[in-house]
Design a protein around this motif. Structure first.
Motif, PDB file in Angstrom:
ATOM      1  N   GLU A  26      73.466  50.108 -26.019  1.00  0.00           N
ATOM      2  CA  GLU A  26      74.015  48.775 -26.270  1.00  0.00           C
ATOM      3  C   GLU A  26      74.667  48.254 -25.002  1.00  0.00           C
ATOM      4  O   GLU A  26      75.381  48.988 -24.312  1.00  0.00           O
ATOM      5  CB  GLU A  26      75.050  48.842 -27.400  1.00  0.00           C
ATOM      6  CG  GLU A  26      75.546  47.489 -27.859  1.00  0.00           C
ATOM      7  CD  GLU A  26      76.507  47.621 -29.041  1.00  0.00           C
ATOM      8  OE1 GLU A  26      77.154  46.617 -29.381  1.00  0.00           O
ATOM      9  OE2 GLU A  26      76.594  48.715 -29.608  1.00  0.00           O
ATOM     10  N   GLU A  27      74.413  46.992 -24.670  1.00  0.00           N
ATOM     11  CA  GLU A  27      75.023  46.381 -23.490  1.00  0.00           C
ATOM     12  C   GLU A  27      76.429  45.909 -23.842  1.00  0.00           C
ATOM     13  O   GLU A  27      76.673  44.735 -24.108  1.00  0.00           O
ATOM     14  CB  GLU A  27      74.176  45.206 -23.000  1.00  0.00           C
ATOM     15  CG  GLU A  27      72.835  45.608 -22.411  1.00  0.00           C
ATOM     16  CD  GLU A  27      72.064  44.422 -21.866  1.00  0.00           C
ATOM     17  OE1 GLU A  27      72.332  43.285 -22.301  1.00  0.00           O
ATOM     18  OE2 GLU A  27      71.190  44.628 -21.016  1.00  0.00           O
ATOM     19  N   ASN A  28      77.367  46.831 -23.869  1.00  0.00           N
ATOM     20  CA  ASN A  28      78.732  46.517 -24.270  1.00  0.00           C
ATOM     21  C   ASN A  28      79.682  47.245 -23.323  1.00  0.00           C
ATOM     22  O   ASN A  28      79.767  48.471 -23.332  1.00  0.00           O
ATOM     23  CB  ASN A  28      78.967  46.965 -25.721  1.00  0.00           C
ATOM     24  CG  ASN A  28      80.335  46.578 -26.237  1.00  0.00           C
ATOM     25  OD1 ASN A  28      81.274  46.376 -25.471  1.00  0.00           O
ATOM     26  ND2 ASN A  28      80.447  46.475 -27.556  1.00  0.00           N
ATOM     27  N   ASP A  29      80.394  46.479 -22.491  1.00  0.00           N
ATOM     28  CA  ASP A  29      81.274  47.096 -21.497  1.00  0.00           C
ATOM     29  C   ASP A  29      82.333  47.988 -22.129  1.00  0.00           C
ATOM     30  O   ASP A  29      82.756  48.979 -21.524  1.00  0.00           O
ATOM     31  CB  ASP A  29      81.959  46.010 -20.660  1.00  0.00           C
ATOM     32  CG  ASP A  29      81.027  45.425 -19.611  1.00  0.00           C
ATOM     33  OD1 ASP A  29      79.867  45.876 -19.525  1.00  0.00           O
ATOM     34  OD2 ASP A  29      81.455  44.513 -18.883  1.00  0.00           O
ATOM     35  N   LEU A  31      81.957  49.993 -24.453  1.00  0.00           N
ATOM     36  CA  LEU A  31      81.374  51.295 -24.775  1.00  0.00           C
ATOM     37  C   LEU A  31      80.870  52.033 -23.549  1.00  0.00           C
ATOM     38  O   LEU A  31      80.932  53.269 -23.491  1.00  0.00           O
ATOM     39  CB  LEU A  31      80.212  51.119 -25.766  1.00  0.00           C
ATOM     40  CG  LEU A  31      80.548  50.499 -27.126  1.00  0.00           C
ATOM     41  CD1 LEU A  31      79.277  50.315 -27.942  1.00  0.00           C
ATOM     42  CD2 LEU A  31      81.552  51.367 -27.882  1.00  0.00           C
ATOM     43  N   THR A  32      80.349  51.299 -22.588  1.00  0.00           N
ATOM     44  CA  THR A  32      79.658  51.956 -21.470  1.00  0.00           C
ATOM     45  C   THR A  32      80.506  52.106 -20.211  1.00  0.00           C
ATOM     46  O   THR A  32      80.281  53.023 -19.431  1.00  0.00           O
ATOM     47  CB  THR A  32      78.378  51.189 -21.106  1.00  0.00           C
ATOM     48  OG1 THR A  32      78.729  49.851 -20.699  1.00  0.00           O
ATOM     49  CG2 THR A  32      77.428  51.119 -22.296  1.00  0.00           C
ATOM     50  N   PRO A 129      77.509  60.675 -22.014  1.00  0.00           N
ATOM     51  CA  PRO A 129      76.345  60.320 -21.178  1.00  0.00           C
ATOM     52  C   PRO A 129      76.213  58.831 -20.915  1.00  0.00           C
ATOM     53  O   PRO A 129      75.492  58.431 -19.987  1.00  0.00           O
ATOM     54  CB  PRO A 129      75.154  60.846 -21.990  1.00  0.00           C
ATOM     55  CG  PRO A 129      75.649  60.928 -23.400  1.00  0.00           C
ATOM     56  CD  PRO A 129      77.105  61.279 -23.299  1.00  0.00           C
ATOM     57  N   GLN A 130      76.893  57.991 -21.717  1.00  0.00           N
ATOM     58  CA  GLN A 130      76.855  56.545 -21.472  1.00  0.00           C
ATOM     59  C   GLN A 130      77.759  56.144 -20.311  1.00  0.00           C
ATOM     60  O   GLN A 130      77.601  55.065 -19.754  1.00  0.00           O
ATOM     61  CB  GLN A 130      77.313  55.779 -22.717  1.00  0.00           C
ATOM     62  CG  GLN A 130      76.389  55.849 -23.912  1.00  0.00           C
ATOM     63  CD  GLN A 130      76.802  54.831 -24.957  1.00  0.00           C
ATOM     64  OE1 GLN A 130      76.408  53.660 -24.918  1.00  0.00           O
ATOM     65  NE2 GLN A 130      77.623  55.266 -25.902  1.00  0.00           N
ATOM     66  N   HIS A 131      78.723  56.976 -19.980  1.00  0.00           N
ATOM     67  CA  HIS A 131      79.713  56.619 -18.973  1.00  0.00           C
ATOM     68  C   HIS A 131      79.219  56.924 -17.565  1.00  0.00           C
ATOM     69  O   HIS A 131      78.335  57.763 -17.362  1.00  0.00           O
ATOM     70  CB  HIS A 131      81.023  57.366 -19.234  1.00  0.00           C
ATOM     71  CG  HIS A 131      81.795  56.822 -20.383  1.00  0.00           C
ATOM     72  ND1 HIS A 131      82.914  57.441 -20.894  1.00  0.00           N
ATOM     73  CD2 HIS A 131      81.608  55.705 -21.135  1.00  0.00           C
ATOM     74  CE1 HIS A 131      83.382  56.731 -21.912  1.00  0.00           C
ATOM     75  NE2 HIS A 131      82.608  55.682 -22.069  1.00  0.00           N
ATOM     76  N   TYR A 132      79.825  56.257 -16.602  1.00  0.00           N
ATOM     77  CA  TYR A 132      79.455  56.433 -15.206  1.00  0.00           C
ATOM     78  C   TYR A 132      80.622  56.027 -14.318  1.00  0.00           C
ATOM     79  O   TYR A 132      81.487  55.246 -14.725  1.00  0.00           O
ATOM     80  CB  TYR A 132      78.215  55.599 -14.856  1.00  0.00           C
ATOM     81  CG  TYR A 132      78.376  54.117 -15.119  1.00  0.00           C
ATOM     82  CD1 TYR A 132      78.758  53.241 -14.104  1.00  0.00           C
ATOM     83  CD2 TYR A 132      78.138  53.582 -16.393  1.00  0.00           C
ATOM     84  CE1 TYR A 132      78.911  51.886 -14.341  1.00  0.00           C
ATOM     85  CE2 TYR A 132      78.296  52.219 -16.637  1.00  0.00           C
ATOM     86  CZ  TYR A 132      78.683  51.377 -15.611  1.00  0.00           C
ATOM     87  OH  TYR A 132      78.841  50.033 -15.849  1.00  0.00           O
ATOM     88  N   GLY A 187      76.794  39.994 -24.597  1.00  0.00           N
ATOM     89  CA  GLY A 187      76.430  41.380 -24.857  1.00  0.00           C
ATOM     90  C   GLY A 187      77.391  42.284 -24.127  1.00  0.00           C
ATOM     91  O   GLY A 187      78.152  43.036 -24.742  1.00  0.00           O
ATOM     92  N   PHE A 188      77.416  42.182 -22.795  1.00  0.00           N
ATOM     93  CA  PHE A 188      78.342  42.993 -22.007  1.00  0.00           C
ATOM     94  C   PHE A 188      79.793  42.654 -22.350  1.00  0.00           C
ATOM     95  O   PHE A 188      80.633  43.545 -22.463  1.00  0.00           O
ATOM     96  CB  PHE A 188      78.121  42.748 -20.506  1.00  0.00           C
ATOM     97  CG  PHE A 188      76.807  43.252 -19.995  1.00  0.00           C
ATOM     98  CD1 PHE A 188      76.602  44.610 -19.788  1.00  0.00           C
ATOM     99  CD2 PHE A 188      75.770  42.374 -19.724  1.00  0.00           C
ATOM    100  CE1 PHE A 188      75.389  45.084 -19.298  1.00  0.00           C
ATOM    101  CE2 PHE A 188      74.556  42.829 -19.234  1.00  0.00           C
ATOM    102  CZ  PHE A 188      74.362  44.196 -19.030  1.00  0.00           C
ATOM    103  N   LEU A 189      80.065  41.355 -22.499  1.00  0.00           N
ATOM    104  CA  LEU A 189      81.441  40.911 -22.716  1.00  0.00           C
ATOM    105  C   LEU A 189      81.701  40.441 -24.138  1.00  0.00           C
ATOM    106  O   LEU A 189      82.776  39.927 -24.432  1.00  0.00           O
ATOM    107  CB  LEU A 189      81.780  39.771 -21.747  1.00  0.00           C
ATOM    108  CG  LEU A 189      81.608  40.074 -20.255  1.00  0.00           C
ATOM    109  CD1 LEU A 189      82.028  38.878 -19.416  1.00  0.00           C
ATOM    110  CD2 LEU A 189      82.405  41.306 -19.852  1.00  0.00           C
ATOM    111  N   GLY A 190      80.735  40.603 -25.017  1.00  0.00           N
ATOM    112  CA  GLY A 190      80.912  40.137 -26.386  1.00  0.00           C
ATOM    113  C   GLY A 190      79.849  39.123 -26.751  1.00  0.00           C
ATOM    114  O   GLY A 190      78.846  38.970 -26.058  1.00  0.00           O
TER     115      GLY A 190
END
Length: 444
Positions: A26-29, A31-32, A129-132, A187-190
């Motif tokens: 999911e493109e959600n900051d 979460l990622t 694994p989603q984090h970086y 998506g990234f920001l809501g």
């Protein structure tokens, strides 16, 4: 691993992100993104500056220009200023500057190599694994090391995306500056303007002493008022430009601020939006200095301003204008150029990535262009829309597609235009700057 060239170094900066990409469903900051990893990096390297050295700047439009203006004004006031912005146009080094001069390859590589083991240890410790460890965070560590070495007095830090979850927002900041906010990075920001605004004003934290808000839509302004304390300085109330006039050499205006009134300010940048950015920058600088600015020094700072790729005229006969518009709102400002030049025959070359508002830019440009061409930059890692020509022909039946910008520029010369717009993402503007042989390593 020791990096000897920038070509080797830059992919490493993105390696943690690329490793996580396949796991990001999911493109959600929220979460990622993992800004705590950046904080760990900066803390381990002892690079976190005190809050009285940090200005954070966010927004959907104008944050880069506002950051650059603030840095130029504060430098003219006698401060040594670090500037961290993105993206770059030609050289990756452009993202990190001290008093307008970009960091050298040698210094960049020295800092990255010294940080390498810490970066590797942190990335190896990631469990989700989603984090970086974000590219912005790694680059920020290089910037702060450079600013520390150069003994800067204050650092203007442009937020990468959003605010709350951006890697730059791990810094404590006395000042928060918010330029115009609109729907972007959905998506990234809501999924709404309200979501985006909450992300943006996330740079206003308990440590923040001053928040300065740029010109906003009524809807955005109302939301910000609910989220921010009454101590924030708002466009139209605490500060406001007037008597704005424009010519091909730039704009002149008067500005009333919280501390002073400035008459006959001259800005060598085109577009009414740049007056909005300048007003925001000046008001923000007043809060940093704590008083009105010396009028003569302010005028000198504005006259000397250079910020490439924003309604920038790079050639005459025909007039060639570069602009980094990636949405329909920004593209609309291109119309302001038409009365200022010979616009009998307008050719517009467009390259907007597929994840941006390419249809909006094409639609707006079709309204004033005699010839419309879609293309791609000579050098870019971004993905461009496969249906760009199809979209362009919805609005102009004779629209054309040319593979690369350099080829498009060569072609349009045969049309004998009076005005050429080159519009799109920053790598597009960077390709154009290379065609016109313009170095950006020192912009004063």
């Amino acid at each position: 691993m020791k990096f000897l060239t920038m070509k080797e170094a830059v992919p490493y900066i993105y390696s943690s992100l690329l490793k996580a990409k396949p796991f990001q469903q999911e493109e959600n900051d929220a979460l990622t993104r993992a800004p705590h990893l950046t904080k760990e990096l900066l803390h381990t390297l002892d690079l976190i500056p005190s809050s009285d050295k940090v200005i954070l700047v966010t927004g959907s439009k104008g944050k880069g220009s506002t950051s650059r203006m603030m840095a130029a004004i504060l430098r003219k006031m006698g401060l040594k200023v670090g500037l961290f912005t993105s993206p770059h146009l030609i050289n990756y080094n452009e993202r990190i500057r001290v008093n307008g001069k970009a960091i050298s390859d040698e210094a960049f590589l020295t800092y990255l190599n010294s940080h390498g083991s810490t970066i590797d240890n942190i990335t190896a410790s990631i469990e989700n694994p989603q984090h970086y460890l974000g590219p912005t965070g790694i680059l920020l560590s290089i910037a702060l090391a450079h600013f520390q070495s150069e003994a800067t007095d204050i650092n203007v830090i442009e937020i990468g995306r959003g605010g709350t979850y951006d890697d730059t927002n791990v810094l404590e900041n006395n000042w928060a500056v918010v330029s115009k906010v609109m729907e972007e990075h959905l998506g990234f920001l809501g999924h709404s303007l309200e979501d985006i605004i909450r992300h943006k004003v996330g740079i206003v934290k308990e440590c923040t002493k001053y928040a300065v808000i740029g010109k906003q839509s009524e809807e955005a302004l109302e939301m910000m008022r609910e989220l921010l304390s009454e101590s924030a300085a708002f466009w139209g109330e605490e500060y406001m430009p007037s008597n704005v006039s424009a010519s091909l050499s730039g704009s002149t205006f008067t500005l009333q601020t919280m501390f002073s009134r400035y008459e006959d300010l001259s800005l060598p940048l085109l577009g009414s939006f740049q007056v909005e950015n300048a007003a925001l920058a000046i008001q923000a600088c007043e809060t940093v200095i704590g008083r009105g600015l010396p009028s003569d020094l302010l005028k000198e700072a504005l006259r000397e301003l250079r910020w490439p790729g924003r309604l920038e005229v790079v050639a005459d006969n025909p007039t060639v204008v570069l602009d980094g518009s990636i949405n329909r709102v920004s593209a609309a400002y291109l119309k302001e150029i038409l009365p200022l030049v010979d616009s009998k025959k307008v050719v517009t070359i467009i390259a907007v990535p597929s994840n941006k508002d390419y249809e909006g830019v094409i639609k707006v440009c079709s309204e004033f262009s005699d010839v419309l061409i879609v293309t791609t930059p000579d050098n870019s890692h971004k993905t461009f829309p496969a249906d760009a020509l199809e979209v362009a022909r919805k609005y102009q039946a004779g629209a054309m597609e040319v593979g690369l910008l350099s080829e498009a520029v060569e072609l349009v010369q045969t049309f004998e235009p009076t005005l050429i717009f080159i519009v799109g993402t920053q790598s597009m503007i960077g390709s154009a700057k290379e065609i016109w042989k313009d170095s950006l390593m020192d912009i004063g």
